[in-house]
Structure formats: structure tokens, C-alpha cells
Write an enzyme that holds these catalytic residues in place. Structure first.
Site, short mmCIF file in Angstrom:
data_model
loop_
_atom_site.label_atom_id
_atom_site.label_comp_id
_atom_site.label_asym_id
_atom_site.label_seq_id
_atom_site.Cartn_x
_atom_site.Cartn_y
_atom_site.Cartn_z
N HIS A 1 70.29 -41.36 57.82
CA HIS A 1 69.22 -42.24 57.39
C HIS A 1 68.08 -41.42 56.79
CE1 HIS A 1 68.48 -41.33 61.66
NE2 HIS A 1 67.20 -41.55 61.46
N HIS B 1 64.12 -41.45 55.94
CA HIS B 1 62.82 -42.07 56.18
C HIS B 1 62.05 -42.04 54.87
CE1 HIS B 1 62.65 -42.01 60.70
NE2 HIS B 1 63.60 -41.11 60.51
N VAL C 1 69.47 -41.47 65.89
CA VAL C 1 70.68 -42.27 65.71
C VAL C 1 71.67 -41.42 64.93
CG1 VAL C 1 71.63 -44.39 64.70
CG2 VAL C 1 69.34 -44.41 65.70
#
Length: 147
Positions: free
Chosen positions: A93, A95, A89
């Protein structure tokens, strides 16, 4: 064009949120490596972590640290893992996942998990975050997840 993560944050797509503040959210990935595997995502659409403001990155890492500690409390593990891979994406982000060894990093996404497993993992992680003194962001996350 809005990203998949913005659509989750905006409530167009359901998410199992475990953290929410004015800068970022954390929600469970639908393809966890381990139970409790979460993504820490800024509300602002930043494609690559190298393009993020240093203050934003510091905040995301701080939230990841808090979530990681809660994951170890809720799910056990040897260490909390943190990965910023930048694929899948085009929205920054992080993880965050409880790990038992280096093998947990081979394929950062596991197979899709059943809804009941994700619901249970979200509740366990929210409980651990709230027990660690983070009740306000957890309550905001519960409200987001209930949409």
C-alpha cells in the site's frame, strides 16, 4: 489467509473508497496524518513492493499521483507526500497525503478520526478527482463505499 485490505476491497469491512479500477483501489486510512490521507492498494495481494511487477508499481504510482493532485486541490498543502513503508498490513500500500512540511512524516499514522470527518474527507476527495476528469473510477469507488 486474506489480508485486512482484501477484506476491505471485497466489502467485508467498510471502506471510504475514492478510486477504483480493475488493478487497484484507493481508500482513506482510518488513522490519517492529515485530512484526505489515502492508501493506494492493489487488488492482488502483494506483500512487499519489491515483489510487485514493475507494471503494477507504475500503475499504483500513477494513481497516487492523480490522488495526490486531487488532495492538494481539496485540502491544500505545500506538497503531496508519498510513502511506501511496508508495515502494519502485509499487503502493498502507498500512503498518499497532502503535506505542509517534513513534520507530517513523523508517525505516518495519526489517531483514529471520527466517522463524520472521514465521510467528509472522502466526499471532498472524490469531488476533486471527478472534477479532474476521473469520474468513472470515482463512481466505481462510491459504489464500493456504499456497500
Amino acid at each position: 489467509m486474506t489480508t485486512l485490505f482484501t477484506r476491505i476491497i471485497d466489502g467485508e469491512i467498510p471502506g471510504r473508497f475514492v478510486w477504483s479500477d480493475p488493478t487497484c483501489v484507493a481508500f482513506l486510512t482510518i488513522a490519517p496524518v492529515r485530512p484526505g490521507h489515502a492508501l493506494v492498494v492493489p487488488r492482488a495481494e502483494v506483500d512487499h513492493w519489491l515483489d510487485a511487477d514493475p507494471g503494477l508499481m507504475a500503475h499504483l504510482v500513477d494513481v497516487a499521483r492523480i490522488v495526490g493532485r486531487a488532495q492538494l486541490e481539496a485540502f491544500g498543502g505545500v506538497r503531496s507526500g508519498l510513502v511506501v513503508q511496508g508495515y502494519g498490513v502485509p499487503h502493498l500500500h502507498l500512503h498518499v497525503l497532502p503535506t505542509h512540511g517534513p513534520e507530517d512524516f513523523h508517525g505516518i499514522e495519526g489517531p483514529p478520526a471520527p466517522d463524520s470527518e472521514l465521510d467528509d474527507a472522502a466526499e471532498r476527495l472524490r469531488d476533486a478527482l471527478a472534477a479532474g476528469g476521473q469520474a468513472e473510477p470515482v463512481e466505481e469507488a462510491r459504489a464500493l463505499s456504499a456497500r
